[in-house]
Each structure stands twice: as structure tokens, then as C-alpha cells.
Write an enzyme that holds these catalytic residues in place. Structure first.
Site, mmCIF file in Angstrom:
data_model
loop_
_atom_site.group_PDB
_atom_site.id
_atom_site.type_symbol
_atom_site.label_atom_id
_atom_site.label_comp_id
_atom_site.label_asym_id
_atom_site.label_seq_id
_atom_site.Cartn_x
_atom_site.Cartn_y
_atom_site.Cartn_z
ATOM 1 N N SER A 120 41.967 12.802 60.026
ATOM 2 C CA SER A 120 41.415 11.465 60.285
ATOM 3 C C SER A 120 40.845 10.862 59.016
ATOM 4 O O SER A 120 40.583 9.669 58.972
ATOM 5 C CB SER A 120 40.259 11.505 61.277
ATOM 6 O OG SER A 120 40.388 12.493 62.208
ATOM 7 N N HIS A 140 48.973 10.334 61.831
ATOM 8 C CA HIS A 140 47.657 10.272 62.482
ATOM 9 C C HIS A 140 47.799 9.790 63.921
ATOM 10 O O HIS A 140 47.991 8.602 64.178
ATOM 11 C CB HIS A 140 46.733 9.336 61.668
ATOM 12 C CG HIS A 140 45.322 9.317 62.143
ATOM 13 N ND1 HIS A 140 44.520 8.202 62.080
ATOM 14 C CD2 HIS A 140 44.548 10.292 62.687
ATOM 15 C CE1 HIS A 140 43.327 8.495 62.580
ATOM 16 N NE2 HIS A 140 43.329 9.749 62.952
ATOM 17 N N ASN A 190 40.219 4.128 61.329
ATOM 18 C CA ASN A 190 38.807 4.501 61.183
ATOM 19 C C ASN A 190 38.048 3.597 60.221
ATOM 20 O O ASN A 190 36.835 3.490 60.298
ATOM 21 C CB ASN A 190 38.697 5.965 60.752
ATOM 22 C CG ASN A 190 38.991 6.878 61.928
ATOM 23 O OD1 ASN A 190 38.688 6.533 63.070
ATOM 24 N ND2 ASN A 190 39.604 8.014 61.681
HETATM 25 P P1 NAI Z 1 39.809 21.258 67.302
HETATM 26 O O1 NAI Z 1 38.587 21.874 66.717
HETATM 27 O O2 NAI Z 1 39.860 20.917 68.752
HETATM 28 O O3 NAI Z 1 41.064 22.221 67.004
HETATM 29 C C1 NAI Z 1 41.311 22.833 65.772
HETATM 30 C C2 NAI Z 1 42.120 24.102 66.035
HETATM 31 O O4 NAI Z 1 42.621 24.578 64.776
HETATM 32 C C3 NAI Z 1 41.320 25.243 66.661
HETATM 33 O O5 NAI Z 1 42.005 25.722 67.817
HETATM 34 C C4 NAI Z 1 41.293 26.326 65.555
HETATM 35 O O6 NAI Z 1 41.319 27.648 66.060
HETATM 36 C C5 NAI Z 1 42.567 26.009 64.798
HETATM 37 N N1 NAI Z 1 42.592 26.460 63.405
HETATM 38 C C6 NAI Z 1 41.622 26.379 62.479
HETATM 39 N N2 NAI Z 1 42.050 26.873 61.301
HETATM 40 C C7 NAI Z 1 43.343 27.278 61.501
HETATM 41 C C8 NAI Z 1 44.355 27.857 60.658
HETATM 42 N N3 NAI Z 1 44.123 28.111 59.376
HETATM 43 N N4 NAI Z 1 45.567 28.143 61.204
HETATM 44 C C9 NAI Z 1 45.822 27.872 62.495
HETATM 45 N N5 NAI Z 1 44.907 27.320 63.334
HETATM 46 C C10 NAI Z 1 43.693 27.016 62.840
HETATM 47 O O7 NAI Z 1 40.114 19.965 66.396
HETATM 48 P P2 NAI Z 1 40.828 18.597 66.802
HETATM 49 O O8 NAI Z 1 39.846 17.651 67.388
HETATM 50 O O9 NAI Z 1 42.068 18.903 67.534
HETATM 51 O O10 NAI Z 1 41.197 17.997 65.355
HETATM 52 C C11 NAI Z 1 42.260 18.510 64.595
HETATM 53 C C12 NAI Z 1 42.596 17.538 63.482
HETATM 54 O O11 NAI Z 1 42.957 16.273 64.043
HETATM 55 C C13 NAI Z 1 41.446 17.236 62.520
HETATM 56 O O12 NAI Z 1 41.962 17.078 61.230
HETATM 57 C C14 NAI Z 1 40.878 15.920 63.049
HETATM 58 O O13 NAI Z 1 40.243 15.155 62.042
HETATM 59 C C15 NAI Z 1 42.148 15.226 63.513
HETATM 60 N N6 NAI Z 1 41.998 14.196 64.541
HETATM 61 C C16 NAI Z 1 41.172 14.402 65.617
HETATM 62 C C17 NAI Z 1 41.068 13.432 66.602
HETATM 63 C C18 NAI Z 1 40.210 13.650 67.809
HETATM 64 O O14 NAI Z 1 39.970 12.668 68.536
HETATM 65 N N7 NAI Z 1 39.753 14.878 68.088
HETATM 66 C C19 NAI Z 1 41.815 12.151 66.513
HETATM 67 C C20 NAI Z 1 42.722 12.091 65.390
HETATM 68 C C21 NAI Z 1 42.775 13.062 64.429
#
Ligand code: NAI
Length: 282
Positions: A120, A140, A190
Site C-alpha cells: 500500500s 494494488h 492512499n
Molecule cells: P496480513 O497480516 O493479513 O497477512 C500477511 C501474511 O503474510 C501473514 O499470513 C503472514 O504469515 C505472511 N507472511 C509474512 N512474511 C512472509 C514470508 N516471508 N513468506 C510468506 N508469507 C509471509 O496482511 P494483509 O492485510 O493481507 O496485507 C498484506 C499486504 O497487502 C501489505 O503489503 C499491505 O500493505 C497490503 N494491502 C493491505 C490492504 C488491507 O486492506 N489489508 C489493502 C491493500 C494492500
């Protein structure tokens, strides 16, 4: 380029939404996470989100089984098959973790594969430098991915026209509407949304109106489906602050300074829905 095999890295909120959306458009999706429990949970979530779509009459239970079978959980990126065409990274929002991952993926995935990040707020140009600069761009998605139509395609400084065109084409195949965005802090979404939320918090902080009234103005007066403070609670106040700081540091412009009330609420542990209290109680 014919794209068939997708690797989604990170099976959290966004990763499972992205896997869900691709599974319904005839792609094979390898869903990777570092913990089995997260993978199990992701499949459970996808399955129950698909049940909701079945109730709406969008497809049959038999079709759901076909969709679910096209999602292959993988515990470690080293176990991915050779034939991956597109990587979509959706791990935690941490620059060094993402750079480390892309460095590693660059060694193990075929050189024709396109790498994308769902970040993001982290610079796509900087992430691109850590792996394959011309075959890298931002993808994104918005939460919840199966429902939200937009994909911002972020062109880093080194993203090639071929890479951009392929990712745009895939987004259309996915049923989304892609928009072309250059790599500047906060992209478009954003850069506009989070300062609006920050301004709503300043409006509350200065006693101009109550939280409910600020949200009512934006809902009834501007036709926004959610008020900005309600939306801040939904996104997470910590996430809003992180993005304000990225804008503030990236542009060095005081118009992006975070509201002190936002900082104080986070210090008090009031992060919005996820902590059961933010501008509202849950
Ligand atoms: P989240 O915390 O729900 O999920 C992240 C996942 O990545 C976790 O299951 C974790 O175990 C896994 N993980 C961490 N390091 C890892 C690695 N080295 N290899 C494999 N898996 C790994 O996070 P979320 O909310 O899904 O966000 C993910 C990305 O998307 C971030 O970059 C965030 O900025 C972006 N994003 C999030 C939005 C939202 O509304 N939550 C909207 C748009 C983008």
C-alpha cells in the site's frame, strides 16, 4: 505472454482474497505462507466467502469445489513449481521483509516470470531494484478483493512497457478495472483517502463537530458509503498513521502531518475495530 500459474505469497487478508479472485477465472493459484495455520485459515476463509457467493446465486457448490481445487497451498516458496508466470506478493507491510523475499524469489523462479507487489505504501522502484527491475510492478488490490473492482497498477521507474501491458491484461481477465499509476508516495488511492481521513480527525480534534456528525456529513452530503472516521476504524488507526508518515516523509510537506489525536489514540491502544475501540466502540 500467456499467464496461467500464479503464486500469491502471503495468505493473510489480502493474499486469500487475491487467491479467491484468481481461482474463479481459470488460473492455477499457488498460495504461499510461512505458517501452516495461516494457510489452513486462508482456505477456510475462502471457502466460507465462496459459500456467501453461492447463497447469492453466483455459482453452484460443484463449481466451488473446482475453484477450491485450483488453489494449491504451499508452505515455502522453495516448493513452488518452475512454471510460475506471475508472482503477487502480499506479505506484511515491511520493506526489509519484502526485499529479502524478492531477493530469494529472484533466485528460485524462472527469469520470465513477472513479479508484483500489493504494497500500500512501499516504493515499487525500490522493491524492483531488489530482484528483476524491468519485470516488476505494483498490483494494488482493494479489500475485499473478490468484491472491489479496482486494481492500481504501479509503474516503477524501471518497469517495462511489456510488463505493464501484461499486468494490465491480467487485471482485465480477472474482471477488474486497472488504472495506471506512477510510483509516488501513497500512489493515488492512499494519497487522497488517508489525508481525507486525517483531516476528518483534525476536524474532530478541533471540536468542529462530533465523530457521528462528521461521518453523517460525508455519508449524506457527499454520498460516501462510510464516513471517514468509521472507515479509519475499519482500516486500523495504526495503518492510517503509517501511511500518513510515508506521505509526510516522501513529500516533506507539512500538509501531510498526522493529526496529534491520531497519534494519541494509537498510544492509548485504540486502533479501531481490531482493538474493539477507535472513534467508535465495537
Ligand atoms: P496480513 O497480516 O493479513 O497477512 C500477511 C501474511 O503474510 C501473514 O499470513 C503472514 O504469515 C505472511 N507472511 C509474512 N512474511 C512472509 C514470508 N516471508 N513468506 C510468506 N508469507 C509471509 O496482511 P494483509 O492485510 O493481507 O496485507 C498484506 C499486504 O497487502 C501489505 O503489503 C499491505 O500493505 C497490503 N494491502 C493491505 C490492504 C488491507 O486492506 N489489508 C489493502 C491493500 C494492500
Amino acid at each position: 505472454m500467456n499467464i496461467k500459474n500464479i503464486a500469491v505469497i502471503g495468505a493473510g487478508t489480502m493474499g486469500n482474497g487475491i487467491a479467491h479472485a484468481f481461482s474463479q477465472k481459470n488460473f492455477i493459484v499457488y498460495l504461499v505462507d510461512s505458517e501452516q495455520a495461516y494457510l489452513d485459515n486462508a482456505i477456510k476463509n475462502i471457502s466460507s466467502n465462496m459459500d456467501r457467493q453461492i447463497k447469492k446465486g453466483l455459482f453452484s457448490t460443484a463449481q466451488k469445489e473446482i475453484y477450491l481445487q485450483s488453489i494449491k497451498p504451499v508452505m515455502d516458496a522453495h516448493n513452488l513449481p518452475e512454471s510460475i508466470d506471475l508472482v503477487i506478493e502480499a506479505i506484511i507491510e515491511n520493506k526489509s521483509a519484502k526485499i529479502e523475499l524478492f531477493n530469494e524469489l529472484d533466485k528460485i523462479i524462472n527469469p520470465n516470470c513477472i513479479f508484483t507487489s500489493n504494497t500500500s505504501s512501499i516504493s515499487i522502484t525500490e522493491l524492483a531494484k531488489s530482484s528483476r527491475p524491468d519485470k516488476f510492478c505494483g498490483m494494488h488490490f482493494m479489500n475485499p478483493v473478490p468484491i472491489m473492482e479496482l486494481v492500481e497498477i504501479i509503474r516503477g521507474y524501471t518497469t517495462s512497457q511489456d510488463t505493464f501491458n501484461t499486468v494490465k491484461e491480467i487485471s482485465i481477465q480477472l474482471g477488474k478495472t486497472p488504472v495506471e499509476v506512477y510510483d509516488y508516495p501513497g500512489f493515488v488511492s492512499n494519497r487522497i483517502l488517508i489525508p481525507m481521513i486525517n483531516e476528518a480527525i483534525f476536524t474532530l480534534h478541533e471540536g468542529v463537530a462530533s465523530a457521528v456528525d462528521i461521518d453523517t456529513v460525508m455519508k449524506l452530503g457527499m454520498n460516501h458509503p462510510m464516513g471517514p472516521l468509521e472507515l479509519a476504524d475499519f482500516i486500523g488507526l495504526d495503518v492510517c498513521l503509517d501511511i500518513m508518515n510515508v506521505l509526510y516523509e516522501g513529500f516533506k510537506d507539512s500538509k501531510y502531518r498526522p493529526c496529534p489525536l491520531l497519534v494519541k489514540m494509537i498510544n492509548a491502544g485504540k486502533l479501531g475495530r481490531k482493538s474493539k475501540e477507535g472513534f467508535y466502540k465495537y
